[in-house]
Scaffold this motif. Structure first.
Motif, mmCIF file in Angstrom:
data_model
loop_
_atom_site.group_PDB
_atom_site.id
_atom_site.type_symbol
_atom_site.label_atom_id
_atom_site.label_comp_id
_atom_site.label_asym_id
_atom_site.label_seq_id
_atom_site.Cartn_x
_atom_site.Cartn_y
_atom_site.Cartn_z
ATOM 1 N N SER A 125 9.386 -10.852 -0.379
ATOM 2 C CA SER A 125 8.176 -10.355 -1.033
ATOM 3 C C SER A 125 8.259 -8.844 -1.237
ATOM 4 O O SER A 125 7.813 -8.318 -2.263
ATOM 5 C CB SER A 125 6.930 -10.718 -0.216
ATOM 6 N N ILE A 126 8.846 -8.130 -0.277
ATOM 7 C CA ILE A 126 9.046 -6.686 -0.417
ATOM 8 C C ILE A 126 9.973 -6.400 -1.594
ATOM 9 O O ILE A 126 9.727 -5.504 -2.406
ATOM 10 C CB ILE A 126 9.626 -6.103 0.886
ATOM 11 N N ASP A 127 11.025 -7.193 -1.713
ATOM 12 C CA ASP A 127 11.975 -7.032 -2.817
ATOM 13 C C ASP A 127 11.304 -7.300 -4.157
ATOM 14 O O ASP A 127 11.504 -6.551 -5.122
ATOM 15 C CB ASP A 127 13.153 -7.988 -2.609
ATOM 16 N N ARG A 128 10.480 -8.334 -4.234
ATOM 17 C CA ARG A 128 9.817 -8.682 -5.493
ATOM 18 C C ARG A 128 8.810 -7.622 -5.916
ATOM 19 O O ARG A 128 8.545 -7.443 -7.104
ATOM 20 C CB ARG A 128 9.128 -10.036 -5.348
ATOM 21 N N MET A 129 8.236 -6.923 -4.949
ATOM 22 C CA MET A 129 7.288 -5.856 -5.277
ATOM 23 C C MET A 129 7.988 -4.579 -5.721
ATOM 24 O O MET A 129 7.334 -3.617 -6.111
ATOM 25 C CB MET A 129 6.395 -5.558 -4.064
ATOM 26 N N GLY A 130 9.319 -4.562 -5.658
ATOM 27 C CA GLY A 130 10.068 -3.411 -6.141
ATOM 28 C C GLY A 130 10.362 -2.362 -5.087
ATOM 29 O O GLY A 130 10.758 -1.243 -5.426
ATOM 30 N N TYR A 131 10.205 -2.715 -3.821
ATOM 31 C CA TYR A 131 10.511 -1.782 -2.735
ATOM 32 C C TYR A 131 11.936 -1.995 -2.231
ATOM 33 O O TYR A 131 12.543 -3.044 -2.448
ATOM 34 C CB TYR A 131 9.540 -1.972 -1.566
ATOM 35 N N LYS A 132 12.437 -1.009 -1.523
ATOM 36 C CA LYS A 132 13.769 -1.110 -0.917
ATOM 37 C C LYS A 132 13.620 -1.488 0.553
ATOM 38 O O LYS A 132 12.717 -1.008 1.239
ATOM 39 C CB LYS A 132 14.527 0.214 -1.034
ATOM 40 N N PHE A 133 14.539 -2.339 1.017
ATOM 41 C CA PHE A 133 14.556 -2.652 2.441
ATOM 42 C C PHE A 133 15.969 -2.567 2.996
ATOM 43 O O PHE A 133 16.957 -2.700 2.266
ATOM 44 C CB PHE A 133 13.940 -4.033 2.742
ATOM 45 N N VAL A 134 16.039 -2.340 4.302
ATOM 46 C CA VAL A 134 17.298 -2.364 5.054
ATOM 47 C C VAL A 134 17.058 -3.256 6.255
ATOM 48 O O VAL A 134 16.083 -3.065 6.992
ATOM 49 C CB VAL A 134 17.711 -0.957 5.531
ATOM 50 N N LEU A 135 17.916 -4.219 6.456
ATOM 51 C CA LEU A 135 17.794 -5.144 7.575
ATOM 52 C C LEU A 135 19.017 -5.041 8.464
ATOM 53 O O LEU A 135 20.136 -5.276 8.017
ATOM 54 C CB LEU A 135 17.656 -6.586 7.059
ATOM 55 N N ILE A 159 24.252 -4.334 8.064
ATOM 56 C CA ILE A 159 22.944 -4.162 7.476
ATOM 57 C C ILE A 159 22.939 -4.904 6.151
ATOM 58 O O ILE A 159 23.972 -5.021 5.480
ATOM 59 C CB ILE A 159 22.546 -2.685 7.271
ATOM 60 N N VAL A 160 21.789 -5.429 5.797
ATOM 61 C CA VAL A 160 21.584 -6.095 4.516
ATOM 62 C C VAL A 160 20.651 -5.208 3.713
ATOM 63 O O VAL A 160 19.595 -4.800 4.204
ATOM 64 C CB VAL A 160 20.955 -7.487 4.707
ATOM 65 N N ILE A 161 21.035 -4.879 2.484
ATOM 66 C CA ILE A 161 20.210 -4.002 1.656
ATOM 67 C C ILE A 161 20.012 -4.618 0.274
ATOM 68 O O ILE A 161 20.859 -5.351 -0.222
ATOM 69 C CB ILE A 161 20.814 -2.580 1.543
ATOM 70 N N ASN A 162 18.882 -4.311 -0.328
ATOM 71 C CA ASN A 162 18.531 -4.927 -1.619
ATOM 72 C C ASN A 162 18.649 -3.948 -2.778
ATOM 73 O O ASN A 162 18.074 -4.165 -3.845
ATOM 74 C CB ASN A 162 17.113 -5.502 -1.560
ATOM 75 N N TYR A 163 19.395 -2.856 -2.589
ATOM 76 C CA TYR A 163 19.546 -1.878 -3.676
ATOM 77 C C TYR A 163 21.013 -1.528 -3.865
ATOM 78 O O TYR A 163 21.845 -1.874 -3.025
ATOM 79 C CB TYR A 163 18.740 -0.604 -3.387
ATOM 80 N N ALA A 208 0.810 -1.220 0.000
ATOM 81 C CA ALA A 208 0.000 0.000 0.000
ATOM 82 C C ALA A 208 0.842 1.269 0.000
ATOM 83 O O ALA A 208 0.294 2.369 -0.089
ATOM 84 C CB ALA A 208 -0.930 -0.002 1.215
ATOM 85 N N TYR A 209 2.154 1.130 0.082
ATOM 86 C CA TYR A 209 3.015 2.297 0.242
ATOM 87 C C TYR A 209 3.498 2.859 -1.094
ATOM 88 O O TYR A 209 3.541 2.158 -2.113
ATOM 89 C CB TYR A 209 4.235 1.942 1.100
ATOM 90 N N ASN A 210 3.863 4.138 -1.058
ATOM 91 C CA ASN A 210 4.538 4.811 -2.170
ATOM 92 C C ASN A 210 5.741 3.968 -2.601
ATOM 93 O O ASN A 210 6.446 3.398 -1.773
ATOM 94 C CB ASN A 210 4.979 6.201 -1.668
ATOM 95 N N LYS A 211 5.979 3.900 -3.919
ATOM 96 C CA LYS A 211 7.075 3.058 -4.418
ATOM 97 C C LYS A 211 8.456 3.537 -3.984
ATOM 98 O O LYS A 211 9.412 2.766 -3.984
ATOM 99 C CB LYS A 211 7.027 2.980 -5.951
ATOM 100 N N ASN A 212 8.559 4.797 -3.612
ATOM 101 C CA ASN A 212 9.851 5.303 -3.129
ATOM 102 C C ASN A 212 9.903 5.230 -1.604
ATOM 103 O O ASN A 212 10.318 6.156 -0.928
ATOM 104 C CB ASN A 212 10.082 6.739 -3.602
ATOM 105 N N THR A 213 9.456 4.099 -1.080
ATOM 106 C CA THR A 213 9.466 3.843 0.366
ATOM 107 C C THR A 213 10.629 2.930 0.714
ATOM 108 O O THR A 213 10.964 2.016 -0.037
ATOM 109 C CB THR A 213 8.144 3.187 0.806
#
Length: 615
Positions: free
Chosen positions: A560-570, A611-615, A516-521
């Motif tokens: 699933s967050i990565d597949r939807m095209g969002y960025k995450f930081v773990l 940290i683990v990042i997907n971008y 539901a979030y903005n793609k630049n989230t």
């Protein structure tokens, strides 16, 4: 030296600007140094750090700011008994088939940047300088001074209008002059510091690792790429026999592309730079002819300035005329902007297990260049989210309702009222460090009332500031040796968020609708660490524990967050003491995510955080 954006004519104004605004410091960092005029001018008054990602600029800056006078060339003189410039100028040079400038940038190579005679000398001197250094007839600093001198001298015989984008189709009078290697023009003053530094890096990467008092920022203003405009100087400096192409014989651009010269990326580059800066005073040179509108730049500076206070001074620089001769009344104007950076990290006044207060800067430095929404999914004390600048809003989410209530209270209520509530509670229960009876009285009262103010005060006096509950959700942490302090009072008063708009949610992370979030989230996760133990992840305190099932569940949601095209930081740890989180390590390798070391946390059993990042 003819050079786009050269600030030689503005040096006095910059110096007066510093004095006028009472900007005080021991050092100046010039992040986009070009030909080094700023560092060279100020090296007698400040320690200088200069940077530019073009290697020829690195050479020139090193030659200027490392020297207070002409190098002595002592070893060369001892062996050759003559002045090195005279010797190089009088030497006869003949092409051996590998003279790069001669073969590619003269009529021999169907280009007219240099006459054949001058190109022979340029190649010959460049190769000889390398040979002298290799044979130890000159020192390293003397090597860079000679290279810098060569680059400046080359500019005096180039058959161009100033840059090397193209050459004249006729021989301009300057190009017909006989090439002579002359000592580099620089400011001969005693250096303020013998620890001046020169870098050749992307400025946005460099500022992640350096700090200082004053930083001077003079980014490219236009679409012109310096790697293209001065490609021949880059080749002479490197002398690396590059693959070249086109009428201009340009180098492959590679990594030397400035995003500040791309209209659709200049804003995000600036924002990324200002976010990462760890300098007290920031001075920016800019122009009314720049890609980024001045009003946009000013508003961006306000975002990172103390009290949003930005000083702007306009300097009429020169008459501007475009190539068709229109807009003759439109004068090119230079601006100097100044503000003090609000760069001290906000530290939460809630001392909570797993807080990232000591490594906030390292985490924030790895965030994307521009963020619309930042969600601190497992917010805890909210040290990370509070320090993030987002264009729209930040979101604090925390599953623990007790911690959630405290953080929301600390950020929502007037600071004076919070201080009043805290201090009146301390007086009412007559609390002091290690006073067990009064502490237990407060704890019992809290367990009956569940008043968040009482819990917050309790945590200040509890063992290691822990907020720990039993299976009935009764606070059961024993007394510790700490208490309310002046530092804690200041942290309460200063606890705010870098982004003004904030949303609060008290959800289990698995129930968040990420789509539901903005793609630049950006979603930030700071879960309990599978290979460490704490009161909030043992599953015995009335809250959800953290086992292998929870660990894999989280990793599945991140995918699933990565597949939807969002960025995450773990945030996490892969190794701690004698244990390794193989589940996490294998998952990272399988999906080719990036690992960044961000430092150590903890005082008793230190953990090397990543940290683990997907971008």
């Amino acid at each position: 030296m003819r050079y786009l954006g050269n600030k030689t004519k503005l040096l006095i104004q910059i110096e007066e600007f510093i004095k006028k605004n009472n900007i005080v410091g021991l050092n100046i960092t010039d992040l986009f140094a070009g030909t080094g005029s700023v560092g060279d001018h100020f090296k007698g008054s400040y320690k200088i750090t200069a940077n530019d990602f073009m290697y020829y600029s690195y050479v020139i800056n090193r030659a200027k700011i490392m020297n207070s006078d002409l190098p002595t060339f002592r070893d060369f003189y001892k062996n050759f008994k003559t002045d090195i410039f005279d010797w190089l100028n009088k030497k006869t040079y003949e092409s051996n088939g590998h003279f790069f400038i001669y073969n590619n940038y003269t009529p021999i190579g169907n280009r007219m940047f240099f006459t054949e005679e001058n190109a022979l000398k340029i190649d010959g001197i460049r190769i000889t300088i390398e040979d002298l250094y290799k044979k130890e007839f000159i020192s390293e600093e003397e090597y860079y001074f000679l290279l810098g001198s060569l680059l400046e001298s080359v500019n005096k015989v180039s058959n161009t209008s100033g840059t090397y984008e193209a050459f004249f189709k006729f021989w301009e009078s300057r190009a017909l002059k006989k090439f002579t290697l002359e000592p580099l023009t620089f400011n001969k003053v005693n250096l303020k510091s013998d620890k001046n530094e020169v870098f050749s890096m992307d400025a946005n990467e460099l500022v992640k690792t350096i700090t200082g008092d004053i930083v001077y920022i003079d980014t490219p203003y236009t679409v012109t790429q310096y790697s293209s405009a001065y490609h021949i100087l880059e080749t002479i400096a490197r002398y690396d026999y590059p693959i070249i192409k086109g009428i201009g014989g340009k180098r492959s651009k590679g990594k030397n592309i400035s995003l500040y010269s791309r209209k659709n990326q200049a804003y995000s580059e600036f924002e990324d730079l200002l976010r990462k800066l760890q300098f007290k005073d920031i001075i920016i040179s800019y122009s009314n002819q720049s890609l980024l509108e001045m009003n946009d730049l000013i508003e961006l500076c306000k975002k990172y300035a103390k009290n949003e206070d930005v000083i702007v001074e306009e300097i009429e620089f020169q008459q501007y005329k475009n190539h068709r001769g229109r807009n003759k009344s439109n004068k090119l104007k230079e601006y100097l902007l100044y503000f003090q950076k609000d760069f001290i990290p906000i530290k939460s006044p809630l001392n909570y297990s797993g807080s990232k207060d000591t490594i906030i800067r390292n985490i924030v430095n790895e965030l994307p260049k521009s963020i619309d929404v930042f969600v601190d999914v497992m917010g805890g004390a909210f040290n990370v989210g509070a320090n993030v600048y987002a264009n729209k809003y930040i979101q604090y989410n925390e599953i623990n309702e007790f911690v959630y209530d405290i953080v929301k209270w600390l950020l929502s209520e007037k600071k004076e009222d919070i201080i009043k509530d805290v201090e009146s509670t301390i007086r009412k229960f007559n609390l002091s460090k290690a006073d067990k009876n009064n502490y237990l009285n407060l704890r019992n009262t809290y367990n009956r009332s569940k008043d968040k103010v009482l819990l917050y005060v309790l945590h200040m006096y509890s063992f290691q500031n822990m907020i720990r509950f039993n299976s009935n959700k009764k606070m059961n942490t024993p007394i510790g040796v700490a208490g309310y302090s002046k530092d804690m009072r200041e942290r309460i008063l200063n606890f705010t968020t870098k982004t003004k708009e904030i949303q609060f949610t008290n959800l289990d992370y698995i129930n968040i609708d990420y789509s539901a979030y903005n793609k630049n989230t950006v979603f930030y996760f700071d879960p309990p660490y599978y290979i460490t133990s704490a009161s909030y992840n043992d599953g015995k305190r009335g809250f959800k524990g953290w086992s292998a099932d929870e660990e894999t569940e989280l990793l599945d949601i991140l995918l699933s967050i990565d597949r939807m095209g969002y960025k995450f930081v773990l945030s996490n740890v892969i190794k701690h003491r004698d244990r390794t989180n193989f589940i996490l390590l294998d998952w990272i390798k399988e999906h080719n995510f990036r690992i960044v070391d961000v430092g150590a946390t903890g005082w008793r059993y230190k953990k090397n955080e990543i940290i683990v990042i997907n971008y």
